[in-house]
Design an enzyme around this catalytic site. Structure first.
Site, PDB file in Angstrom:
ATOM      1  N   SER A 102      10.152 -19.852 -82.321  1.00 44.64           N
ATOM      2  CA  SER A 102      11.190 -19.853 -81.280  1.00 44.64           C
ATOM      3  C   SER A 102      11.882 -21.200 -81.292  1.00 44.64           C
ATOM      4  O   SER A 102      11.250 -22.222 -81.602  1.00 44.64           O
ATOM      5  CB  SER A 102      10.599 -19.610 -79.886  1.00 44.64           C
ATOM      6  OG  SER A 102      11.563 -19.925 -78.876  1.00 44.64           O
ATOM      7  N   TYR A 110       3.988 -21.585 -73.945  1.00 38.52           N
ATOM      8  CA  TYR A 110       4.697 -20.699 -74.868  1.00 38.52           C
ATOM      9  C   TYR A 110       5.298 -21.523 -76.005  1.00 38.52           C
ATOM     10  O   TYR A 110       5.137 -21.210 -77.180  1.00 38.52           O
ATOM     11  CB  TYR A 110       5.790 -19.934 -74.134  1.00 38.52           C
ATOM     12  CG  TYR A 110       6.676 -19.119 -75.033  1.00 38.52           C
ATOM     13  CD1 TYR A 110       7.955 -19.557 -75.374  1.00 38.52           C
ATOM     14  CD2 TYR A 110       6.232 -17.908 -75.557  1.00 38.52           C
ATOM     15  CE1 TYR A 110       8.765 -18.816 -76.209  1.00 38.52           C
ATOM     16  CE2 TYR A 110       7.048 -17.152 -76.383  1.00 38.52           C
ATOM     17  CZ  TYR A 110       8.306 -17.621 -76.712  1.00 38.52           C
ATOM     18  OH  TYR A 110       9.111 -16.872 -77.548  1.00 38.52           O
TER      19      TYR A 110
HETATM   20  N1  LIG Z   1      13.774 -12.507 -77.191  1.00 39.31           N
HETATM   21  C1  LIG Z   1      13.872 -13.834 -77.275  1.00 39.31           C
HETATM   22  O1  LIG Z   1      14.658 -14.479 -76.569  1.00 39.31           O
HETATM   23  C2  LIG Z   1      13.014 -14.567 -78.224  1.00 39.31           C
HETATM   24  C3  LIG Z   1      11.881 -13.978 -78.783  1.00 39.31           C
HETATM   25  N2  LIG Z   1      11.100 -14.702 -79.629  1.00 39.31           N
HETATM   26  C4  LIG Z   1       9.910 -14.113 -80.227  1.00 39.31           C
HETATM   27  O2  LIG Z   1      10.263 -12.887 -80.851  1.00 39.31           O
HETATM   28  C5  LIG Z   1       9.102 -12.086 -80.978  1.00 39.31           C
HETATM   29  C6  LIG Z   1       9.426 -10.660 -80.577  1.00 39.31           C
HETATM   30  O3  LIG Z   1       9.663 -10.627 -79.204  1.00 39.31           O
HETATM   31  P1  LIG Z   1      10.890  -9.789 -78.592  1.00 39.31           P
HETATM   32  O4  LIG Z   1      11.319  -8.753 -79.546  1.00 39.31           O
HETATM   33  O5  LIG Z   1      11.872 -10.741 -78.044  1.00 39.31           O
HETATM   34  O6  LIG Z   1      10.187  -9.150 -77.330  1.00 39.31           O
HETATM   35  P2  LIG Z   1       9.671  -7.683 -76.996  1.00 39.31           P
HETATM   36  O7  LIG Z   1       8.867  -7.847 -75.759  1.00 39.31           O
HETATM   37  O8  LIG Z   1      10.774  -6.712 -77.026  1.00 39.31           O
HETATM   38  O9  LIG Z   1       8.706  -7.314 -78.211  1.00 39.31           O
HETATM   39  C7  LIG Z   1       7.424  -7.816 -78.253  1.00 39.31           C
HETATM   40  C8  LIG Z   1       6.665  -6.921 -79.203  1.00 39.31           C
HETATM   41  O10 LIG Z   1       5.335  -7.391 -79.294  1.00 39.31           O
HETATM   42  C9  LIG Z   1       4.444  -6.315 -79.013  1.00 39.31           C
HETATM   43  N3  LIG Z   1       3.247  -6.806 -78.334  1.00 39.31           N
HETATM   44  C10 LIG Z   1       3.181  -7.458 -77.158  1.00 39.31           C
HETATM   45  N4  LIG Z   1       1.908  -7.695 -76.830  1.00 39.31           N
HETATM   46  C11 LIG Z   1       1.154  -7.159 -77.832  1.00 39.31           C
HETATM   47  C12 LIG Z   1      -0.231  -7.052 -78.075  1.00 39.31           C
HETATM   48  N5  LIG Z   1      -1.129  -7.537 -77.201  1.00 39.31           N
HETATM   49  N6  LIG Z   1      -0.655  -6.448 -79.199  1.00 39.31           N
HETATM   50  C13 LIG Z   1       0.242  -5.934 -80.079  1.00 39.31           C
HETATM   51  N7  LIG Z   1       1.573  -6.007 -79.917  1.00 39.31           N
HETATM   52  C14 LIG Z   1       2.010  -6.601 -78.796  1.00 39.31           C
HETATM   53  C15 LIG Z   1       5.229  -5.357 -78.129  1.00 39.31           C
HETATM   54  O11 LIG Z   1       4.790  -4.047 -78.323  1.00 39.31           O
HETATM   55  P3  LIG Z   1       3.752  -3.255 -77.369  1.00 39.31           P
HETATM   56  O12 LIG Z   1       4.064  -3.584 -75.942  1.00 39.31           O
HETATM   57  O13 LIG Z   1       4.022  -1.829 -77.734  1.00 39.31           O
HETATM   58  O14 LIG Z   1       2.392  -3.719 -77.783  1.00 39.31           O
HETATM   59  C16 LIG Z   1       6.620  -5.490 -78.718  1.00 39.31           C
HETATM   60  O15 LIG Z   1       6.769  -4.615 -79.795  1.00 39.31           O
HETATM   61  C17 LIG Z   1       8.039 -12.757 -80.097  1.00 39.31           C
HETATM   62  O16 LIG Z   1       7.128 -13.463 -80.912  1.00 39.31           O
HETATM   63  C18 LIG Z   1       8.833 -13.737 -79.255  1.00 39.31           C
HETATM   64  O17 LIG Z   1       8.071 -14.856 -78.854  1.00 39.31           O
HETATM   65  C19 LIG Z   1      11.414 -16.004 -79.980  1.00 39.31           C
HETATM   66  C20 LIG Z   1      12.525 -16.598 -79.450  1.00 39.31           C
HETATM   67  C21 LIG Z   1      13.404 -15.927 -78.561  1.00 39.31           C
HETATM   68  N1  LIG Z   2      11.164 -15.661 -75.591  1.00 35.38           N
HETATM   69  C1  LIG Z   2      12.043 -16.674 -75.101  1.00 35.38           C
HETATM   70  C2  LIG Z   2      11.415 -17.360 -73.956  1.00 35.38           C
HETATM   71  O1  LIG Z   2      10.511 -16.854 -73.341  1.00 35.38           O
HETATM   72  C3  LIG Z   2      12.334 -17.705 -76.111  1.00 35.38           C
HETATM   73  O2  LIG Z   2      11.507 -17.900 -77.007  1.00 35.38           O
HETATM   74  O3  LIG Z   2      13.404 -18.306 -75.998  1.00 35.38           O
END
Ligand SMILES: NC(=O)C1=CN([C@@H]2O[C@H](COP(=O)(O)OP(=O)(O)OC[C@H]3O[C@@H](n4cnc5c(N)ncnc54)[C@H](OP(=O)(O)O)[C@@H]3O)[C@@H](O)[C@H]2O)C=CC1
Ligand SMILES: N[C@@H](C=O)C(=O)O
Length: 268
Positions: free
Chosen positions: A142, A155
């Site tokens: 991130s 985080y």
């Molecule tokens: N969106 C943003 O602004 C940003 C996101 N990120 C990173 O991007 C990545 C994807 O997140 P994002 O798509 O935004 O968020 P979402 O919440 O849409 O997706 C998260 C995914 O992770 C899965 N997940 C969550 N907990 C578990 C668990 N315990 N076991 C298995 N799978 C799990 C969820 O599926 P399910 O609930 O079905 O298990 C879901 O598919 C993350 O690592 C996040 O930190 C980084 C920077 C910015």
């Molecule tokens: N997932 C967002 C903050 O929670 C990020 O990484 O910017």
């Protein structure tokens, strides 16, 4: 698993958001998919759409990656399925509260998903990739990894770990033919915000998830080690990293730096 290609990508966090778009994009590149998340229903819906649109094979591994037994099953798939040539460590969670508001258990849970699971899955697949002299690991960090001031300390610390791990694995595995990419998205329109207690609509404008993944894939195709989709000028990252490297020769000295020496009146 019938296939258009023998190449398969395993994507964690594939049921929504960034992971689901990665699944769509790699399927359109002809990759078979192994989708990993907890929500089987959502993965089935995604799998059915992708199969219909692209003809690739899609397998679903329902797993809570914070449960060691379920994580172990995904590790075993990575160790043994020689068709998997790309691992996308995408699953992750955030939390809106401050450090002192978070319980030790909440902190441990974030670390378990964002660090332990990602690291164990990388560890499971890396030896097989090294033996094959090929393979790619995409780790979703991130932009917050670079912003300790942001106030998302735990985080951000987990994401800084992901960045460091990816850079270290690039150094260790790159010469063995393995490509490791750290992707540092900034705020992107996914469910992570609501899941972690934010009202996305109350935040400044965010990037659309399709745009994020398509930009990250440009970095992937260019074999970038660190991809920061929001950053307009690559030189800013290069300058930052070069400044870090300038320090390296000075980080390991036999004696403390003069600036840390106690100057007593006798010495003066
Ligand atoms: N969106 C943003 O602004 C940003 C996101 N990120 C990173 O991007 C990545 C994807 O997140 P994002 O798509 O935004 O968020 P979402 O919440 O849409 O997706 C998260 C995914 O992770 C899965 N997940 C969550 N907990 C578990 C668990 N315990 N076991 C298995 N799978 C799990 C969820 O599926 P399910 O609930 O079905 O298990 C879901 O598919 C993350 O690592 C996040 O930190 C980084 C920077 C910015
Ligand atoms: N997932 C967002 C903050 O929670 C990020 O990484 O910017």
């Amino acid at each position: 698993m019938d296939s258009l290609t023998n190449q398969t990508v395993l994507i964690t966090g594939a049921s929504s958001g960034i992971g689901a778009v990665y699944a769509d994009r790699f399927a359109k590149r002809g990759y078979n998919l192994v989708l990993v998340a907890r929500d089987r229903t959502r993965m089935e819906a995604l799998a059915n759409r992708v199969r219909q649109e692209t003809g690739v094979a899609v397998d679903i591994l329902q797993a809570d990656l914070t449960e060691m037994g379920e994580l172990a099953q995904v590790e075993e798939r990575l160790r043994t399925d020689t068709r998997i040539s790309v691992l996308i460590n995408n699953a992750g969670a955030s939390v809106a509260s401050s450090f002192v508001q978070q319980s030790p258990d909440e902190i441990a849970k974030i670390i378990s998903l964002n660090i332990t699971a990602l690291t164990r899955l990388s560890s499971a697949v890396a030896p097989r990739f090294v033996e094959a002299g090929d393979g790619a690991i995409i780790n979703i960090s991130s932009a917050v990894a670079l912003v300790p001031e942001f106030g998302l300390t735990i985080y951000g610390a987990t994401k800084a770990f992901v960045l460091f791990l990816s850079q270290g694995l690039h150094s260790e595995l790159g010469p063995k033919g393995i490509y490791v990419q750290a992707v540092l998205p900034a705020s992107t329109r996914t469910e992570i915000w609501e899941r972690s207690g934010w009202d996305l609509n109350a935040l400044p404008p965010v990037m659309e998830v399709d745009d994020l993944v398509d930009a990250a894939l440009v970095g992937f195709d260019r074999r970038e080690t660190v991809t920061i989709p929001s950053l307009p000028d690559a030189e800013q990252w290069n300058t930052f990293d070069a400044a870090r490297q300038v320090m390296l020769p000075n980080l390991n000295q036999v004696h403390p730096a003069n600036r840390y020496r106690l100057v007593t009146s006798i010495q003066e």
